[in-house]
Design a protein around this motif. Structure first.
Motif, short mmCIF file in Angstrom:
data_model
loop_
_atom_site.label_atom_id
_atom_site.label_comp_id
_atom_site.label_asym_id
_atom_site.label_seq_id
_atom_site.Cartn_x
_atom_site.Cartn_y
_atom_site.Cartn_z
N VAL A 67 0.99 0.49 5.65
CA VAL A 67 1.89 1.64 5.52
C VAL A 67 1.70 2.30 4.16
N VAL A 68 1.44 3.60 4.16
CA VAL A 68 1.30 4.31 2.88
C VAL A 68 2.45 5.29 2.65
N GLU A 69 3.18 5.60 3.73
CA GLU A 69 4.24 6.60 3.56
C GLU A 69 5.49 6.20 4.34
N VAL A 70 6.63 6.27 3.67
CA VAL A 70 7.91 6.04 4.34
C VAL A 70 8.79 7.26 4.12
N SER A 71 9.32 7.80 5.21
CA SER A 71 10.26 8.93 5.12
C SER A 71 11.59 8.48 5.70
N THR A 72 12.66 8.82 5.02
CA THR A 72 13.98 8.44 5.55
C THR A 72 14.87 9.66 5.65
N PHE A 73 15.73 9.65 6.65
CA PHE A 73 16.70 10.73 6.78
C PHE A 73 18.08 10.10 7.01
N ARG A 111 13.12 22.46 -6.04
CA ARG A 111 13.61 23.49 -5.11
C ARG A 111 15.10 23.29 -4.89
N TYR A 157 8.52 29.80 3.22
CA TYR A 157 9.88 30.27 3.49
C TYR A 157 10.00 31.79 3.52
N LYS A 169 0.81 -1.22 0.00
CA LYS A 169 0.00 0.00 0.00
C LYS A 169 0.85 1.27 0.00
N LEU A 170 2.15 1.10 -0.07
CA LEU A 170 3.04 2.26 0.01
C LEU A 170 2.81 3.21 -1.17
N GLU A 171 2.47 4.44 -0.85
CA GLU A 171 2.19 5.44 -1.90
C GLU A 171 3.30 6.47 -2.01
N LYS A 172 3.92 6.80 -0.85
CA LYS A 172 4.87 7.90 -0.86
C LYS A 172 6.21 7.46 -0.26
N CYS A 197 4.22 19.40 10.22
CA CYS A 197 5.01 20.02 9.16
C CYS A 197 5.32 18.96 8.12
N ASP A 198 5.13 19.28 6.87
CA ASP A 198 5.41 18.32 5.82
C ASP A 198 6.90 18.00 5.80
N PHE A 199 7.21 16.71 5.75
CA PHE A 199 8.60 16.26 5.73
C PHE A 199 9.37 16.90 4.58
N GLN A 200 8.67 17.12 3.47
CA GLN A 200 9.36 17.67 2.30
C GLN A 200 9.68 19.16 2.46
N LEU A 201 8.84 19.85 3.25
CA LEU A 201 9.08 21.28 3.43
C LEU A 201 10.20 21.53 4.44
N ASP A 202 10.17 20.82 5.54
CA ASP A 202 11.20 21.00 6.56
C ASP A 202 11.30 19.71 7.37
N TYR A 203 12.25 18.86 6.99
CA TYR A 203 12.32 17.53 7.61
C TYR A 203 12.63 17.59 9.10
N THR A 232 15.53 12.08 2.49
CA THR A 232 16.39 13.24 2.67
C THR A 232 17.79 12.75 3.04
N LYS A 277 9.69 9.31 0.73
CA LYS A 277 10.33 10.61 0.85
C LYS A 277 11.71 10.42 1.48
N LEU A 290 5.87 5.51 8.38
CA LEU A 290 7.11 5.08 9.04
C LEU A 290 8.20 6.10 8.76
#
Lengths: 204, 147
Positions: B124-130, A79, A159, A3-6, B23-29, A10, A8, B96
């Motif tokens: 899980v629909v969203e995974v963010s990694t740093f 960006r 910003y 079901k993973l859609e996004k 806060c959106d991860f993409q705008l300011d992680y 960094t 992201k 996650l």
């Protein structure tokens, strides 16, 4: 993760696939949005697992590794791109995009072919306003005036400092954009400002 | 303590989250991670405040899971392996977050861990990694699981 859609990311890296034959099995990811911020990506990313991606967010990346994804994109967010040529390539190679998010001052830096593509294709145009300096205002109004598909312009003030939001130059810019939107019957929205978010009344 | 309906407790959580802000991860992680962590800290405090609130706060905690270090990922999996109740909660995970600005995330064996997480957290629909090194196949659909 069916079901993973996004996805992201960094910093960090996208590692190349393992080289052992046993490990190389075709696979597809279900993601529709890929966001890369300062991620170390192989010069030619294997995009075959990403056929469903329609929204691409690139921050401080180069165009080359994601080139093969671009023709399928419906939405593009860029960006912190150091090379304006990368932004030009991204816009011009994303032949199906209808939604574009770009740093407002980059409008003056993109080439004529990119401006034409924006006029022809983009229906939702998000402008990230950052440290307002007035550059690109006339280019923007000319793009709006010549647009064929534009339905909505969003000014993103995430910003922009509070003091910049009240500067006469910025207020004048707002006035000019409002006028340009009104002439072409384009909706104008404000998002992520300290005050006055939402749809802008173009009659006021 | 006065009995409060579940819906009202959830509304209290929503309001706390609203106060902290998202806060959106993409705008300011950094802000995104800090605020989500603060919300989770509040949920932990709620979970400890009374028995009636514990399960509701735990379920809410599982919606957005933050695994800053690799050992946290291991701990998360150990907890799920050892508790049917937590495995029930883990079906509620929709988001996650891996990694942190302050430490390098060890990635050896991460693919196997993510496969196991995918089994326990099928929604899980969203995974963010740093600061995490990944291979795209780490996030592949588990065809054996789908079959």
């Amino acid at each position: 993760m069916e079901k993973l859609e996004k996805l992201k990311m960094t910093d960090g890296s996208i590692l190349p696939p393992p080289t052992s034959e046993a490990a190389i099995q075709p696979f597809v990811l279900p993601i529709t949005l890929l966001s890369l911020h300062s991620v170390n990506v192989p010069s030619f990313l294997d995009t075959s697992p990403l056929p469903l991606v329609r929204s691409l967010h690139l921050y401080n990346q180069t165009c080359q590794p994601v080139q093969l994804l671009l023709p399928n994109m419906a939405s593009l967010h860029v960006r912190y791109m150091s090379m304006i040529a990368d932004i030009d390539d991204l816009i011009q190679q994303s032949t199906c995009i209808t939604s574009l998010s770009i740093y407002k001052n980059d409008i003056a830096r993109v080439n004529e072919a990119s401006r034409t593509a924006i006029k022809e294709q983009i229906s939702e145009f998000r402008l990230q306003v950052m440290g307002y300096d007035g550059s690109g205002d006339s280019t923007l109004t000319s793009i709006l005036a010549g647009s064929k598909a534009m339905k909505k312009v969003i000014l993103d003030g995430f910003y922009l400092s509070v003091s910049d939001q009240g500067r006469p130059e910025f207020l004048e810019f707002l006035k000019v954009v409002k006028e340009a939107c009104k002439k072409k019957k384009i909706e104008l929205w404000r998002e992520n400002f300290d005050v006055g978010n939402g749809k802008v009344d173009l009659e006021k | 303590m006065i009995w409060i309906p579940v819906e009202l407790i959830l509304e209290i959580f929503r309001q706390v989250q609203k106060l902290i802000g998202r806060c959106d991860f993409q705008l300011d992680y950094r802000q995104s991670m800090l605020r989500d962590q603060e919300y989770n800290n509040n949920l932990l405090a709620f979970a400890l405040s009374s028995k009636e609130w514990t399960a509701i706060a735990q379920a809410e905690l599982f919606r957005h899971v933050i695994l800053k270090h690799r050992n946290k990922t291991g701990g998360f999996l150990d907890a799920l392996r050892g508790s049917e109740t937590l495995r029930g909660f883990s079906r509620a995970v929709t988001s996650l977050n891996f990694g942190s600005p302050y430490a390098y995330y060890k990635t050896e064996g991460l693919g196997d861990d993510l496969d196991e997480i995918a089994l326990y957290c099928p929604n899980v629909v969203e995974v963010s990694t740093f600061q995490v090194d990944v291979r795209l196949e780490y996030f592949r659909m588990l065809l054996s699981h789908l079959a």
